[in-house]
Design a protein around this motif. Structure first.
Motif, PDB file in Angstrom:
ATOM      1  N   TYR A   1       1.704  -0.665  -4.626  1.00 15.07           N
ATOM      2  CA  TYR A   1       1.260  -0.093  -5.902  1.00 15.07           C
ATOM      3  C   TYR A   1      -0.253  -0.265  -6.063  1.00 15.07           C
ATOM      4  CZ  TYR A   1       0.937   0.861 -10.894  1.00 15.07           C
ATOM      5  OH  TYR A   1       0.584   1.387 -12.116  1.00 15.07           O
ATOM      6  N   ILE A   2      -0.760  -1.443  -5.694  1.00 11.92           N
ATOM      7  CA  ILE A   2      -2.204  -1.683  -5.770  1.00 11.92           C
ATOM      8  C   ILE A   2      -2.946  -0.716  -4.851  1.00 11.92           C
ATOM      9  CG2 ILE A   2      -4.025  -3.352  -5.250  1.00 11.92           C
ATOM     10  CD1 ILE A   2      -2.095  -5.549  -6.120  1.00 11.92           C
ATOM     11  N   PHE A   3      -2.378  -0.506  -3.665  1.00  8.80           N
ATOM     12  CA  PHE A   3      -3.002   0.438  -2.741  1.00  8.80           C
ATOM     13  C   PHE A   3      -3.017   1.840  -3.325  1.00  8.80           C
ATOM     14  CE2 PHE A   3      -2.141   3.759   0.427  1.00  8.80           C
ATOM     15  CZ  PHE A   3      -3.314   3.708   1.153  1.00  8.80           C
ATOM     16  N   LYS A   4      -1.889   2.277  -3.873  1.00  6.69           N
ATOM     17  CA  LYS A   4      -1.761   3.649  -4.378  1.00  6.69           C
ATOM     18  C   LYS A   4      -2.665   3.898  -5.572  1.00  6.69           C
ATOM     19  CE  LYS A   4       1.957   4.726  -6.620  1.00  6.69           C
ATOM     20  NZ  LYS A   4       3.370   5.048  -6.976  1.00  6.69           N
ATOM     21  N   LYS A   5      -2.789   2.913  -6.466  1.00 10.40           N
ATOM     22  CA  LYS A   5      -3.520   3.119  -7.704  1.00 10.40           C
ATOM     23  C   LYS A   5      -5.006   2.773  -7.604  1.00 10.40           C
ATOM     24  CE  LYS A   5      -0.285   4.653 -10.404  1.00 10.40           C
ATOM     25  NZ  LYS A   5      -0.372   5.999 -11.027  1.00 10.40           N
ATOM     26  N   HIS A   6      -5.362   1.847  -6.726  1.00 12.48           N
ATOM     27  CA  HIS A   6      -6.736   1.364  -6.718  1.00 12.48           C
ATOM     28  C   HIS A   6      -7.425   1.495  -5.355  1.00 12.48           C
ATOM     29  CE1 HIS A   6      -5.997  -0.236 -10.715  1.00 12.48           C
ATOM     30  NE2 HIS A   6      -4.919  -0.867 -10.252  1.00 12.48           N
ATOM     31  N   ILE A   7      -6.745   1.060  -4.305  1.00 16.59           N
ATOM     32  CA  ILE A   7      -7.402   1.015  -2.994  1.00 16.59           C
ATOM     33  C   ILE A   7      -7.555   2.402  -2.396  1.00 16.59           C
ATOM     34  CG2 ILE A   7      -7.315  -0.001  -0.683  1.00 16.59           C
ATOM     35  CD1 ILE A   7      -7.751  -1.934  -3.047  1.00 16.59           C
ATOM     36  N   TRP A   8      -6.636   3.318  -2.712  1.00 12.61           N
ATOM     37  CA  TRP A   8      -6.713   4.661  -2.144  1.00 12.61           C
ATOM     38  C   TRP A   8      -8.015   5.347  -2.534  1.00 12.61           C
ATOM     39  CZ3 TRP A   8      -5.636   7.532   1.611  1.00 12.61           C
ATOM     40  CH2 TRP A   8      -5.668   8.919   1.535  1.00 12.61           C
ATOM     41  N   ARG A   9      -8.586   4.989  -3.675  1.00 17.85           N
ATOM     42  CA  ARG A   9      -9.866   5.575  -4.093  1.00 17.85           C
ATOM     43  C   ARG A   9     -10.967   5.225  -3.106  1.00 17.85           C
ATOM     44  NH1 ARG A   9     -11.900   3.245  -7.913  1.00 17.85           N
ATOM     45  NH2 ARG A   9     -10.468   1.526  -8.322  1.00 17.85           N
ATOM     46  N   ILE A  10     -10.902   4.006  -2.570  1.00 14.39           N
ATOM     47  CA  ILE A  10     -11.903   3.590  -1.587  1.00 14.39           C
ATOM     48  C   ILE A  10     -11.735   4.376  -0.285  1.00 14.39           C
ATOM     49  CG2 ILE A  10     -12.724   1.632  -0.214  1.00 14.39           C
ATOM     50  CD1 ILE A  10     -11.884  -0.175  -2.502  1.00 14.39           C
TER      51      ILE A  10
ATOM     52  N   TYR B   1      -8.777  -7.200 -12.892  1.00 12.28           N
ATOM     53  CA  TYR B   1      -7.585  -6.414 -13.204  1.00 12.28           C
ATOM     54  C   TYR B   1      -6.590  -6.400 -12.040  1.00 12.28           C
ATOM     55  CZ  TYR B   1     -10.079  -2.688 -10.683  1.00 12.28           C
ATOM     56  OH  TYR B   1     -10.753  -1.946  -9.755  1.00 12.28           O
ATOM     57  N   ILE B   2      -7.082  -6.555 -10.815  1.00 13.98           N
ATOM     58  CA  ILE B   2      -6.183  -6.649  -9.659  1.00 13.98           C
ATOM     59  C   ILE B   2      -5.460  -8.001  -9.680  1.00 13.98           C
ATOM     60  CG2 ILE B   2      -6.037  -6.697  -7.156  1.00 13.98           C
ATOM     61  CD1 ILE B   2      -6.644  -3.951  -8.108  1.00 13.98           C
ATOM     62  N   LYS B   3      -6.201  -9.055  -9.984  1.00 15.42           N
ATOM     63  CA  LYS B   3      -5.587 -10.385 -10.043  1.00 15.42           C
ATOM     64  C   LYS B   3      -4.520 -10.445 -11.136  1.00 15.42           C
ATOM     65  CE  LYS B   3      -9.642 -12.869  -8.293  1.00 15.42           C
ATOM     66  NZ  LYS B   3     -10.680 -13.887  -8.586  1.00 15.42           N
ATOM     67  N   ILE B   4      -4.805  -9.825 -12.285  1.00 14.65           N
ATOM     68  CA  ILE B   4      -3.833  -9.813 -13.378  1.00 14.65           C
ATOM     69  C   ILE B   4      -2.590  -9.026 -12.972  1.00 14.65           C
ATOM     70  CG2 ILE B   4      -3.422  -8.970 -15.728  1.00 14.65           C
ATOM     71  CD1 ILE B   4      -6.383  -9.567 -16.296  1.00 14.65           C
ATOM     72  N   ALA B   5      -2.817  -7.889 -12.280  1.00 14.17           N
ATOM     73  CA  ALA B   5      -1.681  -7.077 -11.837  1.00 14.17           C
ATOM     74  C   ALA B   5      -0.803  -7.855 -10.870  1.00 14.17           C
ATOM     75  CB  ALA B   5      -2.194  -5.796 -11.178  1.00 14.17           C
ATOM     76  N   ARG B   6      -1.411  -8.668  -9.997  1.00 11.09           N
ATOM     77  CA  ARG B   6      -0.633  -9.458  -9.051  1.00 11.09           C
ATOM     78  C   ARG B   6       0.165 -10.551  -9.766  1.00 11.09           C
ATOM     79  NH1 ARG B   6      -4.434 -10.227  -3.644  1.00 11.09           N
ATOM     80  NH2 ARG B   6      -3.553  -8.446  -2.514  1.00 11.09           N
TER      81      ARG B   6
END
Length: 223
Positions: free
Chosen positions: A195-204, A182-187
């Protein structure tokens, strides 16, 4: 309920509770032990001297006294807040700096990623305790052990040696997340790194706060 009943969470809760217990009684050590000094001499029934400061734990439980008769338990409790504060500052800076470096490592370093990983792994073949000793031992000839300058230098050294492996650990987790479909598709759709950081990476990064709390507990027992 299942989350809080897991063994890992129970250990973290128990550790944090222990630190909170120490902090509370560090401000109020008289609730547990008196600060009153032990007698200068300990005499038997015949008036003979059988002991003098420092008293051993057998002579004056639970931990004995120092050279001037002060209970060691009182001094340990009263000084715990300073140690916990020092450890918290070191771990907080380690976490912040490591998170920033991990983002750079995961998002922008591609060609030399294996080189960075191997360099960190090779550097930590030497135990960090030995590195700290050889870096700080000469400084004892320049600064007093309890001086502010030495404590700042100690904090900088501890932050410096603890940051690279933690950055690599967080960076590898972020890198694994970036490989998800889903990250590859978003890119491919033109989504920005922010945006990837805010929505996905921040959880880590948020999950790392739990590791940060555990690290404070572990580091306190280590120091």
């Amino acid at each position: 309920m299942r989350v809080w009943s897991s063994k890992g969470n129970l250990k973290i809760i128990g550790g944090i509770s222990f630190v909170v217990f120490l902090v509370f009684f560090s401000f109020f050590p008289d609730l547990i032990v008196s600060h009153e000094k032990a007698p200068t001499l300990m005499l038997d029934d015949s008036g003979n001297v059988i002991a003098k400061p420092p008293y051993s734990p057998m002579e004056l439980p639970p931990f004995g006294t120092n050279n001037i008769g002060e209970p060691l338990l009182y001094n340990l409790l009263a000084g715990a807040k300073y140690t916990i504060l020092f450890v918290t500052i070191v771990c907080l800076f380690r976490f912040i700096i490591s998170s920033a470096l991990a983002l750079i490592y995961a998002f922008y370093i591609h060609r030399f990623r294996n080189l960075v990983q191997r360099a960190v792994e090779i550097a930590y073949i030497i135990p960090p305790v030995i590195i700290v000793f050889f870096l700080l031992a000469p400084m004892l000839f320049v600064f007093q052990e309890n001086s502010l300058q030495f404590m700042l230098l100690l904090a900088l050294v501890l932050i410096a040696i603890g940051t690279p492996p933690l950055a690599l650990l967080i960076g590898d987790e972020i890198k694994g997340e970036l490989q998800m479909d889903y990250i590859k598709i978003a890119r491919l759709q033109g989504v920005s790194n922010f945006y990837i950081f805010k929505k996905h990476i921040w959880r880590i990064i948020k999950r790392g706060l739990g590791f940060f709390s555990f690290k404070i507990i572990y580091s306190y027992s280590y120091y």
